[in-house]
Scaffold this motif. Structure first.
Motif, PDB file in Angstrom:
ATOM      1  N   LEU A 361     -13.160  38.627  -8.889  1.00  0.00           N
ATOM      2  CA  LEU A 361     -13.601  40.262  -8.619  1.00  0.00           C
ATOM      3  C   LEU A 361     -13.586  40.741 -10.005  1.00  0.00           C
ATOM      4  N   ILE A 362     -12.556  40.413 -11.148  1.00  0.00           N
ATOM      5  CA  ILE A 362     -12.205  41.069 -12.240  1.00  0.00           C
ATOM      6  C   ILE A 362     -13.562  40.921 -13.129  1.00  0.00           C
ATOM      7  N   TRP A 363     -13.891  39.265 -13.161  1.00  0.00           N
ATOM      8  CA  TRP A 363     -15.209  38.759 -13.934  1.00  0.00           C
ATOM      9  C   TRP A 363     -16.288  39.328 -13.331  1.00  0.00           C
ATOM     10  N   PHE A 364     -16.565  39.481 -11.856  1.00  0.00           N
ATOM     11  CA  PHE A 364     -17.693  40.245 -11.475  1.00  0.00           C
ATOM     12  C   PHE A 364     -17.767  41.725 -11.787  1.00  0.00           C
ATOM     13  N   GLY A 365     -16.509  42.381 -11.951  1.00  0.00           N
ATOM     14  CA  GLY A 365     -16.696  43.785 -12.390  1.00  0.00           C
ATOM     15  C   GLY A 365     -17.165  43.878 -13.768  1.00  0.00           C
ATOM     16  N   VAL A 366     -16.852  42.962 -14.666  1.00  0.00           N
ATOM     17  CA  VAL A 366     -17.168  43.005 -16.263  1.00  0.00           C
ATOM     18  C   VAL A 366     -18.779  42.893 -15.931  1.00  0.00           C
ATOM     19  N   LEU A 367     -19.249  41.682 -15.249  1.00  0.00           N
ATOM     20  CA  LEU A 367     -20.828  41.361 -15.304  1.00  0.00           C
ATOM     21  C   LEU A 367     -21.610  42.646 -14.675  1.00  0.00           C
ATOM     22  N   VAL A 368     -20.870  43.074 -13.587  1.00  0.00           N
ATOM     23  CA  VAL A 368     -21.562  44.426 -12.932  1.00  0.00           C
ATOM     24  C   VAL A 368     -21.609  45.625 -13.985  1.00  0.00           C
ATOM     25  N   VAL A 369     -20.794  45.917 -14.501  1.00  0.00           N
ATOM     26  CA  VAL A 369     -20.427  47.057 -15.471  1.00  0.00           C
ATOM     27  C   VAL A 369     -21.624  46.825 -16.763  1.00  0.00           C
ATOM     28  N   LEU A 370     -21.680  45.590 -17.300  1.00  0.00           N
ATOM     29  CA  LEU A 370     -22.504  45.342 -18.202  1.00  0.00           C
ATOM     30  C   LEU A 370     -23.769  45.657 -17.857  1.00  0.00           C
ATOM     31  N   THR A 371     -24.380  45.129 -16.713  1.00  0.00           N
ATOM     32  CA  THR A 371     -25.658  45.224 -16.097  1.00  0.00           C
ATOM     33  C   THR A 371     -25.881  46.711 -15.879  1.00  0.00           C
ATOM     34  N   LEU A 372     -24.982  47.311 -15.494  1.00  0.00           N
ATOM     35  CA  LEU A 372     -25.103  48.885 -15.439  1.00  0.00           C
ATOM     36  C   LEU A 372     -25.590  49.471 -16.651  1.00  0.00           C
ATOM     37  N   GLU A 373     -24.925  49.065 -17.787  1.00  0.00           N
ATOM     38  CA  GLU A 373     -25.179  49.465 -19.156  1.00  0.00           C
ATOM     39  C   GLU A 373     -26.778  49.198 -19.497  1.00  0.00           C
ATOM     40  N   MET A 374     -27.051  48.073 -19.117  1.00  0.00           N
ATOM     41  CA  MET A 374     -28.675  47.885 -19.431  1.00  0.00           C
ATOM     42  C   MET A 374     -29.468  48.726 -18.495  1.00  0.00           C
ATOM     43  N   GLY A 375     -29.147  49.177 -17.362  1.00  0.00           N
ATOM     44  CA  GLY A 375     -29.878  50.232 -16.737  1.00  0.00           C
ATOM     45  C   GLY A 375     -29.990  51.515 -17.428  1.00  0.00           C
ATOM     46  N   LEU A 376     -29.064  51.766 -17.857  1.00  0.00           N
ATOM     47  CA  LEU A 376     -28.985  52.991 -18.938  1.00  0.00           C
ATOM     48  C   LEU A 376     -30.061  53.195 -19.845  1.00  0.00           C
ATOM     49  N   ILE A 377     -30.581  52.047 -20.518  1.00  0.00           N
ATOM     50  CA  ILE A 377     -31.748  51.895 -21.651  1.00  0.00           C
ATOM     51  C   ILE A 377     -33.072  51.426 -20.819  1.00  0.00           C
ATOM     52  N   SER A 378     -32.872  50.794 -19.600  1.00  0.00           N
ATOM     53  CA  SER A 378     -34.133  50.241 -19.208  1.00  0.00           C
ATOM     54  C   SER A 378     -35.213  51.643 -18.612  1.00  0.00           C
ATOM     55  N   PRO A 379     -36.383  51.119 -18.893  1.00  0.00           N
ATOM     56  CA  PRO A 379     -37.505  52.170 -18.207  1.00  0.00           C
ATOM     57  C   PRO A 379     -37.538  52.009 -16.808  1.00  0.00           C
ATOM     58  N   PRO A 380     -37.947  52.838 -15.995  1.00  0.00           N
ATOM     59  CA  PRO A 380     -38.393  54.374 -16.403  1.00  0.00           C
ATOM     60  C   PRO A 380     -37.615  55.207 -16.532  1.00  0.00           C
ATOM     61  N   VAL A 381     -36.051  55.104 -15.840  1.00  0.00           N
ATOM     62  CA  VAL A 381     -34.951  56.290 -15.863  1.00  0.00           C
ATOM     63  C   VAL A 381     -34.245  56.218 -17.220  1.00  0.00           C
ATOM     64  N   GLY A 382     -33.576  55.083 -17.411  1.00  0.00           N
ATOM     65  CA  GLY A 382     -32.977  54.954 -18.819  1.00  0.00           C
ATOM     66  C   GLY A 382     -32.416  56.396 -19.283  1.00  0.00           C
ATOM     67  N   ILE A 383     -31.144  56.670 -18.740  1.00  0.00           N
ATOM     68  CA  ILE A 383     -30.747  58.037 -18.725  1.00  0.00           C
ATOM     69  C   ILE A 383     -30.290  58.258 -20.404  1.00  0.00           C
ATOM     70  N   ASN A 384     -29.674  57.353 -21.018  1.00  0.00           N
ATOM     71  CA  ASN A 384     -29.069  57.480 -22.391  1.00  0.00           C
ATOM     72  C   ASN A 384     -30.673  57.573 -23.085  1.00  0.00           C
ATOM     73  N   VAL A 385     -31.681  57.133 -23.002  1.00  0.00           N
ATOM     74  CA  VAL A 385     -33.023  57.139 -23.790  1.00  0.00           C
ATOM     75  C   VAL A 385     -33.350  58.704 -23.719  1.00  0.00           C
ATOM     76  N   PHE A 386     -33.311  59.362 -22.563  1.00  0.00           N
ATOM     77  CA  PHE A 386     -33.549  60.642 -22.218  1.00  0.00           C
ATOM     78  C   PHE A 386     -32.491  61.677 -22.973  1.00  0.00           C
ATOM     79  N   ILE A 387     -31.284  61.148 -23.107  1.00  0.00           N
ATOM     80  CA  ILE A 387     -30.207  61.925 -23.609  1.00  0.00           C
ATOM     81  C   ILE A 387     -30.712  61.872 -25.260  1.00  0.00           C
ATOM     82  N   VAL A 388     -30.922  60.744 -25.837  1.00  0.00           N
ATOM     83  CA  VAL A 388     -31.444  60.734 -27.015  1.00  0.00           C
ATOM     84  C   VAL A 388     -32.776  61.582 -27.448  1.00  0.00           C
TER      85      VAL A 388
END
Length: 434
Positions: A361-388
């Motif tokens: 579950l520690i390894w899985f946590g790293v993979l999940v958090v990294l995947t969440l990061e990808m969502g931060l710059i994925s269209p159409p939401v990409g919250i970091n894109v809107f911040i920039v």
């Protein structure tokens, strides 16, 4: 109506409420409470509402959230993040794409203090975008690197994402922080490699900055010394076994405030504003966590995790195949949902499945958090894109999304490497926390 049908109806209604921009916490409170009422009666729903709220709010481990947020906010208002960027710029700014590389390094350093991707993107965007514009950087590279660099805030510890994952999955915060170090450095290196490749293929994207002398480099590093020492003190204290994560958060927040007053870069008005912002952010996070502890029992009572596990196992995908399917689900959801919302929605379903498959579950946590990061710059939401976009209003949104795509590919490659080599995530926790 079967329990599984009630759960699927509840999840569908929750997604509709989120699409209507109802706050995540209130939507989960409503669906969780009504769902438990339908499955187990009003008394059970009322009892859970009162007990879970108090139990979670009194959890001492959650003190790390407001303290690390306060530490990042104070570091921002005192100008520590700018001095970190200036130090990186003095060292690598003269090479092609050097300003972009300095931005990524600055984002990584600031992420080690703030633990927030949005804060990293916003702060470093204000600091670096005007400089890159002054040296005629291609807007796709300059905005893309800020949006992508900001995602380091959720992976490089201390990370709010790891804290929330730890609470929801009942894992060690310290082990998750340790597990994020090597993947965080790997991702930062992949971003630097991406910048180098882009500027190699299209040199005009990242012109060279002015050269700096050896003494100027030394002076810039000395100016950034407080934030460097602070990072080593807090994060190094956790890794060295001197502090627990809670103690490290307290030491870090206290140290950054004292440093601000000692250097006269912080006054009481700024401290008040930073504290107020920290309280607002903390309240939002706590509401989401409490709502998750109302929503999760609803899912457990409906047996939806068992249903999903049986469906996945029936496909005979194997351990890695099932893991990849789960991460693909996170990628799709990341294009529409905010990261914390995804964690509280999905972990009650997926944690029992990956546990049954023997996935760490520690390894899985790293993979999940990294995947969440990808969502931060994925269209159409990409919250970091809107911040920039808010920092660079003249750059079209479509151009920013184009700019982040090479970095999204770099994140995908990093995810593949971490799946292929689990020890990159598990080495430090296994060595330093026996």
């Amino acid at each position: 109506m079967s329990p599984v049908a009630i759960a699927l109806t509840g999840i569908g209604l929750l997604l509709i409420l989120l699409a209507l921009r109802i706050p995540v916490a209130f939507a989960m409170f409503l669906i969780g409470f009504v769902g438990i009422w339908a499955l187990n009666g009003l008394d059970a729903a009322m009892g859970l509402l009162s007990s879970e709220s108090f139990t979670l709010a009194s959890n001492s481990e959650l003190i790390v959230i407001p303290l690390f947020i306060l530490m990042g906010n104070v570091a921002s208002v005192t100008g520590m993040s700018r001095r970190l960027y200036e130090a990186a710029y003095a060292i690598v700014g003269q090479i092609r794409g050097g300003l972009a590389a300095a931005t990524v390094i600055g984002c990584g350093g600031f992420a080690a203090l703030s633990g927030s991707s949005v804060a990293s993107a916003l702060t470093m965007g204000k600091v670096s975008l005007s400089e890159m514009d002054r040296y005629d950087y291609d807007p796709r590279l300059s905005t893309g690197v800020v949006a992508a660099g900001g995602t380091l805030g959720i992976l490089i510890p201390p990370s709010t994402g790891f804290v929330i994952y730890a609470i929801l999955s009942e894992q060690s915060i310290g082990r998750l922080f340790l597990a994020g170090v090597i993947p965080g450095i790997l991702l930062l290196s992949m971003f630097l490699l991406t910048i180098w490749v882009l500027c190699l293929l299209r040199p005009a994207m990242g012109p060279r900055g002015p050269s700096t002398s050896g003494s100027e480099k030394v002076q810039a590093v000395m100016n950034a010394l407080p934030i460097i020492v602070l990072t080593l003190l807090t994060i190094g204290g956790i890794y060295g076994g001197l502090f627990s994560p809670v103690e490290a958060a307290g030491v870090g927040a206290g140290a950054v405030i004292l440093a601000g007053f000692a250097t006269r870069t912080l006054n009481f008005r700024q401290l008040w504003e930073a504290s107020r912002d920290s309280i607002v952010t903390t309240a939002s996070v706590m509401l989401i966590l409490i709502a998750a502890h109302i929503f999760n029992p609803f899912l457990a009572l409906s047996h939806i995790p068992d249903f999903v596990r049986e469906v996945l196992i029936s496909q005979n995908l194997g351990v890695i195949g099932t893991l990849i399917v789960i991460l693909l689900i996170y990628m799709v959801l990341g294009a529409f949902l905010e990261g914390f919302a995804m964690l509280v929605l999905t972990l009650p379903i997926f944690v029992p499945i990956v546990s049954a498959l023997g996935i760490d579950l520690i390894w899985f946590g790293v993979l999940v958090v990294l995947t969440l990061e990808m969502g931060l710059i994925s269209p159409p939401v990409g919250i970091n894109v809107f911040i920039v976009k808010s920092v660079a209003p003249k750059v079209p949104l479509g151009k920013i999304f184009v700019g982040v795509m090479p970095f999204w590919v770099a994140m995908l490659l990093t995810l593949a490497i971490l799946i292929a080599f689990p020890q990159l995530s598990l080495f430090l926790p296994s060595q330093m926390m026996q």
